[in-house]
Design a protein around this motif. Structure first.
Motif, PDB file in Angstrom:
ATOM      1  N   VAL A   1       0.867  -1.178   0.000  1.00  0.00           N
ATOM      2  CA  VAL A   1       0.000   0.000   0.000  1.00  0.00           C
ATOM      3  C   VAL A   1       0.904   1.229   0.000  1.00  0.00           C
ATOM      4  N   ARG A   2       0.755   2.105  -1.055  1.00  0.00           N
ATOM      5  CA  ARG A   2       1.572   3.309  -1.175  1.00  0.00           C
ATOM      6  C   ARG A   2       0.661   4.526  -1.115  1.00  0.00           C
ATOM      7  N   LEU A   3       0.953   5.399  -0.177  1.00  0.00           N
ATOM      8  CA  LEU A   3       0.191   6.636  -0.014  1.00  0.00           C
ATOM      9  C   LEU A   3       1.122   7.801  -0.293  1.00  0.00           C
ATOM     10  N   GLN A   4       0.852   8.537  -1.393  1.00  0.00           N
ATOM     11  CA  GLN A   4       1.573   9.768  -1.707  1.00  0.00           C
ATOM     12  C   GLN A   4       0.738  10.928  -1.162  1.00  0.00           C
TER      13      GLN A   4
ATOM     14  N   SER B   1      -0.379  -4.659  14.427  1.00  0.00           N
ATOM     15  CA  SER B   1       0.499  -3.590  13.962  1.00  0.00           C
ATOM     16  C   SER B   1       1.414  -4.141  12.861  1.00  0.00           C
ATOM     17  N   CYS B   2       1.918  -3.212  12.079  1.00  0.00           N
ATOM     18  CA  CYS B   2       2.877  -3.589  11.028  1.00  0.00           C
ATOM     19  C   CYS B   2       3.806  -2.414  10.772  1.00  0.00           C
ATOM     20  N   PRO B   3       5.020  -2.681  10.300  1.00  0.00           N
ATOM     21  CA  PRO B   3       5.978  -1.576  10.040  1.00  0.00           C
ATOM     22  C   PRO B   3       5.561  -0.779   8.805  1.00  0.00           C
ATOM     23  N   ALA B   4       5.954   0.487   8.804  1.00  0.00           N
ATOM     24  CA  ALA B   4       5.681   1.388   7.683  1.00  0.00           C
ATOM     25  C   ALA B   4       6.944   2.201   7.398  1.00  0.00           C
ATOM     26  N   THR B   5       7.039   2.669   6.164  1.00  0.00           N
ATOM     27  CA  THR B   5       8.189   3.457   5.723  1.00  0.00           C
ATOM     28  C   THR B   5       7.705   4.799   5.211  1.00  0.00           C
TER      29      THR B   5
ATOM     30  N   HIS C   1       5.312  13.526   0.821  1.00  0.00           N
ATOM     31  CA  HIS C   1       6.074  12.365   1.229  1.00  0.00           C
ATOM     32  C   HIS C   1       5.313  11.123   0.786  1.00  0.00           C
ATOM     33  N   THR C   2       5.962   9.996   0.901  1.00  0.00           N
ATOM     34  CA  THR C   2       5.352   8.725   0.517  1.00  0.00           C
ATOM     35  C   THR C   2       5.381   7.790   1.714  1.00  0.00           C
ATOM     36  N   LEU C   3       4.188   7.226   2.017  1.00  0.00           N
ATOM     37  CA  LEU C   3       4.020   6.277   3.122  1.00  0.00           C
ATOM     38  C   LEU C   3       3.758   4.909   2.509  1.00  0.00           C
ATOM     39  N   GLU C   4       4.570   3.919   2.882  1.00  0.00           N
ATOM     40  CA  GLU C   4       4.439   2.580   2.335  1.00  0.00           C
ATOM     41  C   GLU C   4       4.344   1.567   3.468  1.00  0.00           C
TER      42      GLU C   4
END
Length: 1189
Positions: free
Chosen positions: A804-807, A834-838, A870-873
């Protein structure tokens, strides 16, 4: 009476000497007329081509003084043939006087070494009538003369019968006499000419000896030229003068190089007369006498030599070569005077050149009509231009061009120049347009000079224009402009300077451009054309061909004008920036030239100032244009990935102030040339450079003006675009060289840089076009949510991971913002709490954690705080359930593809975002029903449609509707595994490297157990039971091996089969050796190796008699037979069952026998299957006997 025939090169009349002239006088007229009528073939030595010539001769009375003395080698006065005329027919008279006269005549000829003579006996009828008594027959008298004088040369005595009568006999006699006379004359002329040429060559070869004089040699070779000229062999005569010209030129060049000949000293004396060429006389005897005396100056020698060449060229009807040679002569004389350091009055050489040019032109006009002159303007225009240039030089020197007129010193110089001209020659006294009169009149007054100079200049310009030589026309026009500027008339000079400058700029002549531009600036300043003057000053200020002081002067002119007015509303003067500064480089920060709204985009320009000093600018502005087709950003993405422009843009530097881009032209292709000595190739005589593409470099370019070229004479006006948005930078000081200026922009949109403007007071330097095209973008981006699979295909029925990519775009993700995913039954989301995000941008990457809460209908994903742009993945694990009946699933796109859809509610939008994922069913199944008697078989085929490997376990077939009477049994066999491996190697006999046909080889087999035996193997009885023998602690398995060759390439020696006892441990190994013999040579395949299970008897060994020996013998006997003869295991068992033991009438008992059972496919792996071995032929010699009948 004796007469001598001489050849005179000059057409002067000679008189016959005194004496009895009656006979010769009566014959002279017909002889002189008929001698040149018939041509004679003249053959010369040294392989020169023969020519037909007409012989003309002058007859003079024989005198001893005319005979050549020893050492006198002149051709002009040389008697080529001596003729003795006599009409004597009386014997007494012949003996009394004629014979004595002939003897004295021949004695004089022999004394002077002359062997060319002839005796002519004239027979007349009147003489016969007078002296009939004493007349001898004519033949007798002629024979007597021949016997007395012509013993060995009978052809030297010729009879001429009745020459004055008109009879056939007289005509025949005349013809024979003239032929003989022409032949003897030509023979004598050829012989004496050959001797003369040899003497002349000998004299020329002595030119390096002391005392050798060029003037003496000149007279000798010119005498040869005179002879050829009188024979009308003008080409040969011209060649003599060309050789003299080349010889003298070479001596002058050697003089300049330091090799000075003594005789050249006479030509180094000061020149006191500059009368110019005189071409109206065939021979200028005055100058010839000066050369003969060794008192001629350099100009006199050159004038006389060219006069003779001109005369011969006109005889050859080559007048246009005269003009070409004349131009070369005039230029060469100027250089030779410098090399010989000949002193002349200042301006004297210009007078000589001017007079010579006009003299040549008048000579050509005299021998050509007007049509020929107009058609050959290209041959004469060079002389017109050269005469114009020399007259201008004389005008400047004598003060005839200045506004105030000549001064006293200049008047005295004019008088001295006119004095050196001397008196006008008699040939031109009555000519109104003679060169002498024109020069004298031009130097007499300012008005006369202007008239003559303008007349010559305009004539030269018109001629150059007519033949298309525009460069030369522009050069003469530039000279006219200089004249008008000296006269104080800049308005007349401007047009000529414009034409010249336009031509130089378009063709890329750097130095002429600079020189002409300086003259143009002076002219524009006098005409008060401010804008043009400032533009020209800017070009000159940045011109590297000028000195630094000159550049500073022109730069100061611009700054002075810029600071004159303090009124800010005054109209500014717009000039081209290309003459002021060059745009070298543009750099964007960031390099993508794209930023989002709220962030400043920096544009850094690198400007190279061409000015020699620092120039303070009020402001530097860049005009930008909003691209309407790309300006709307609402609802559309303008991200960095759409930017095609690099971070740095380099601009071409072809628009320098010296030359325009179009004037670059082709580059020079230079090649070195060397002239080496023919005798010694290591000796270098000269070297130089030659341009191989002169036709491209020197060709005329299109000189039409271009609006983008800032170097034109009248620059196209440059203005800034009205209403354009500007990027400005104030208070900038441009230093000489490179300067860096930074602009900043935050306005939303896509912009193109159009123009650049530097303001200095009342002057604006404008760059009207920025090329190549440069754009930058300030965009506003909406948030974007995308879901992408991590693999190429998502497989249904298996857990799959998706990214899942959120710009974020312009939106700022705050704490508490969450994504709401609507679940669907066919695709549950398999997640943890929970899960890690970048979180990443273009420069850095940050790690974070997001929390997930899931229910039956909705999955909520809490997002970590994320800045804009920014981009959240992060990743999610999903599972798409394979429907039991795909046809009833409305989300199925096909039988193998499923489409799962969900909706996502985002905090930045009131609308849900649909997301669709495509899953692929990994298997394809089909079945078929088979019948065999009363039984039914169901065959199910399962095909893997994906790239993933699957391992099927616990496969079962169940009934949908349970029926107690239906029983399904699986016929699938248990999967086999490899139990044993077999390796074989064939080795040659000891002491050999390869196997040979007919020789024994060794086959070594290695049988290895790969795994420990399982229960099934023990149940088969292949393993000996423990406890059978107390001493045996390890169980083992018996195997039977067999070596078989189906290719008939090998012979197996000894036992081809046998039993092997394999320990039960994994990796147990047993080796067996068998002897083989190859039958053929070549790459032979390995023999086949077969391995069987050896099964012992199944009956209890305790109740059986002791038959081990018997069984073993039977087995060994069977093993010695080929496998094909043994049959299968059933036959083997049957043989054992009929075997009986015991004696007499006792009832036989069935003896249990061992069995052989093949392994299942894949349980035994033969590593040597398909291997080959190289077998060489035998080394034994064989004799083959062949009988032929």
């Amino acid at each position: 009476m004796g007469y001598s025939l001489t050849y005179q090169p000059l057409t002067t009349q000679e008189k016959v000497g005194a004496g009895d002239q009656a006979l010769f006088t009566s014959l002279y007229t017909p002889l002189a007329q008929q001698l040149p009528r018939e041509p004679m073939e003249w053959r010369r030595s040294y392989g020169r081509a023969p020519k037909m010539i007409h012989l003309e001769a002058n007859f003079v009375q024989f005198k001893e003084e005319l005979l050549p003395k020893e050492g006198n080698k002149a051709l002009l006065t040389f008697p080529f043939l001596h003729i003795y005329w006599t009409d004597c027919c009386d014997t007494e008279v012949y003996k009394a006087s004629v014979r004595d006269n002939m003897m004295r005549w021949q004695g004089n000829l022999r004394l002077h070494g002359s062997a060319d003579w002839v005796i002519v006996v004239v027979e007349t009828s009147d003489a016969k009538k007078k002296n009939k008594t004493n007349i001898l027959p004519r033949s007798s008298l002629v024979d007597k003369i021949r016997n007395d004088f012509c013993n060995k040369q009978n052809d030297r005595c010729v009879v001429l019968s009745d020459p004055l009568k008109n009879s056939s006999r007289s005509q025949e006699s005349w013809s024979a006499f003239l032929l003989k006379l022409r032949t003897l004359l030509l023979m004598s002329f050829t012989q004496n000419l050959g001797r003369f040429e040899e003497d002349m060559r000998t004299l020329r070869e002595k030119r390096n000896q002391p005392g050798w004089s060029f003037c003496d040699y000149f007279m000798v070779q010119e005498e040869l030229a005179f002879v050829f000229e009188m024979l009308q062999q003008f080409e040969d005569a011209l060649l003599q003068y060309d050789e003299l010209d080349a010889l003298f030129t070479q001596y002058v060049l050697n003089f300049g190089a330091g090799d000075r000949a003594n005789w050249l000293g006479s030509f180094c004396s000061p020149v006191k007369s500059w009368t110019g060429l005189l071409l109206r006389r065939p021979i200028d005897m005055e100058k010839r006498d000066g050369i003969q005396r060794g008192q001629a100056s350099l100009l006199e020698l050159r004038s006389y030599l060219f006069c003779r060449q001109c005369t011969l060229l006109i005889f050859l009807q080559r007048p246009w070569e005269v003009t070409q040679r004349a131009l070369e002569l005039l230029h060469n004389c100027v250089q030779e005077l410098c090399l010989l350091e000949v002193s002349m009055l200042e301006g004297a050489l210009d007078c000589w050149v001017f007079l010579s040019c006009l003299e040549v032109l008048h000579r050509i006009e005299g021998c050509c009509d007007q049509a020929q002159l107009e058609a050959n303007v290209s041959h004469t225009v060079g002389l017109w231009a050269y005469a114009t240039d020399k007259l201008k030089s004389l005008g400047y020197m004598c003060g005839l061009v200045s506004e105030k007129g000549p001064l006293s010193l200049e008047l005295n110089r004019t008088v001295d120049l006119l004095a050196g001209l001397g008196d006008e020659k008699a040939e031109t006294v009555h000519s109104l347009q003679s060169p002498y009169k024109k020069l004298k009149e031009a130097l007499s007054s300012v008005e006369a000079f202007e008239r003559h100079y303008l007349e010559l200049s305009h004539a030269a310009v018109e001629m150059y224009t007519a033949i298309g030589r525009m460069r030369s026309a522009r050069l003469v026009g530039k000279s006219l402009a200089e004249f008008y500027m000296r006269k104080g008339d800049p308005e007349q000079a401007e047009s000529f300077l414009q034409n010249a400058l336009r031509s130089y700029v378009s063709e890329g002549w750097s130095l002429p451009v600079t020189h002409t531009r300086k003259q143009m600036a002076e002219c524009q300043k006098l005409l008060e054309k401010t804008e043009n003057y400032l533009q020209t000053s800017a070009l000159l200020a940045g011109d590297a061909n000028l000195t630094n002081e000159e550049r500073i002067h022109f730069c100061q002119e611009i700054l002075t004008f810029a600071n004159q007015s303090t009124d800010s509303k005054a109209q500014k003067v717009a000039l081209s920036m290309s003459s002021f500064a060059q745009l070298k480089q543009l750099q964007f920060r960031p390099a993508t030239a794209t930023v989002h709204s709220g962030t400043a985009l920096q544009v850094e320009l690198c400007l190279r100032s061409l000015m020699p000093v620092a120039v303070p600018l009020e402001q530097l502005a860049a005009s930008v244009h909003l691209n309407l087709e790309q300006g709307e950003t609402n609802g559309k993405t303008r991200g960095p990935q759409r930017r095609p422009y690099p971070g740095t843009v380099l601009f071409p530097l072809g628009n320098s102030s010296a030359m325009p881009p179009s004037a670059a032209g082709p580059s020079l292709e230079l090649e070195e040339i060397q002239d080496r000595s023919p005798s010694d190739p290591r000796t270098l005589n000269s070297t130089g450079m030659v341009c191989k593409n002169t036709h491209l470099v020197m060709r005329r370019h299109d000189s039409s003006p271009s609006p983008d070229t800032p170097n034109l004479v009248s620059p196209v006006p440059v203005v800034m675009d009205d209403g354009a948005k500007m990027l400005m930078s104030g208070d900038v000081t441009l230093l000489p060289g490179n300067n860096s200026i930074v602009f900043s922009s935050q306005e939303l949109g896509t912009y193109t840089l159009r123009q650049l403007c530097a303001t200095v007071g009342q002057v604006q330097f404008v760059l009207p076009h920025i090329s190549p095209l440069v754009q930058y973008e300030v965009y506003s981006q909406e948030p974007q949510l995308t879901v992408e699979p991590l693999t190429d295909q998502l497989l249904a029925g298996l857990p799959q991971r998706a990214k899942v990519r959120l710009q974020t775009g312009h939106y700022t993700v705050k704490k508490g913002d969450a994504l709401q995913l609507t679940n669907i039954g066919s695709m549950p989301i398999l997640t943890s709490s929970s899960c890690p995000a970048t979180i990443l941008n273009s420069t850095r990457v940050d790690e974070s954690v997001l929390f997930i809460q899931s229910s039956d209908k909705v999955t909520s994903i809490s997002l970590p705080p994320t800045p804009p742009y920014h981009t959240l993945e992060f990743q999610l694990e999903v599972l798409c359930v394979i429907p039991s009946d795909p046809m009833s699933n409305i989300l199925s796109l096909s039988l193998s593809v499923l489409c799962a859809q969900m909706s996502v509610d985002c905090p930045w939008s009131i609308y849900s975002t649909p997301i669709s994922l495509t899953f692929y069913i990994p298997f394809k199944a089909k079945h078929s029903l088979l019948s065999a008697g009363n039984r039914k078989y169901i065959q199910v085929c399962l095909q893997n449609m994906s790239d993933v490997n699957f391992h099927l376990m616990d496969q079962r077939l169940t009934e949908k509707h349970h029926e107690s009477s239906l029983e399904l049994q699986s016929l699938n066999t248990k999967a086999q595994q490899t139990l044993y491996s077999v390796r074989a190697e064939i080795m040659p006999a000891a002491g050999q490297q390869n196997c040979h046909s007919g020789s024994l080889c060794g086959l070594e087999m290695s049988i290895t157990r790969l795994t420990e035996p399982d229960d099934d193997e023990e149940d088969d009885g292949g393993t000996e039971e423990k406890g059978q023998t107390e001493t045996e602690e390890v169980c083992s398995t018996k195997l039977m091996y067999e070596v078989v060759d189906y290719s008939s390439s090998w012979v197996v020696y000894g036992r081809s089969s046998g039993l092997v006892s394999m320990p039960a441990d994994a990796n147990a190994n047993h080796r067996v050796q068998v002897e083989l013999m190859p039958l053929f040579a070549g790459h032979l395949p390995f023999p086949d190796i077969k391995v069987f299970k050896y099964l012992p008897p199944s009956a209890n060994s305790a109740s059986q008699p002791d038959t081990d020996d018997c069984v073993e013998n039977v087995i060994l006997s069977l093993m010695d037979r080929p496998l094909d003869d043994q049959g299968d295991t059933a036959s083997f068992c049957s043989q054992g069952s009929v075997h009986s033991v015991g004696r007499g009438e006792q009832q036989s008992r069935v003896l249990p026998m061992p069995r052989l059972e093949p392994f299942s496919p894949g349980q035994v792996f033969n590593h040597s299957q398909g291997c080959q071995v190289l077998v060489l032929p035998s080394t034994d010699d064989h004799v083959l006997e062949i009988n032929a009948t």
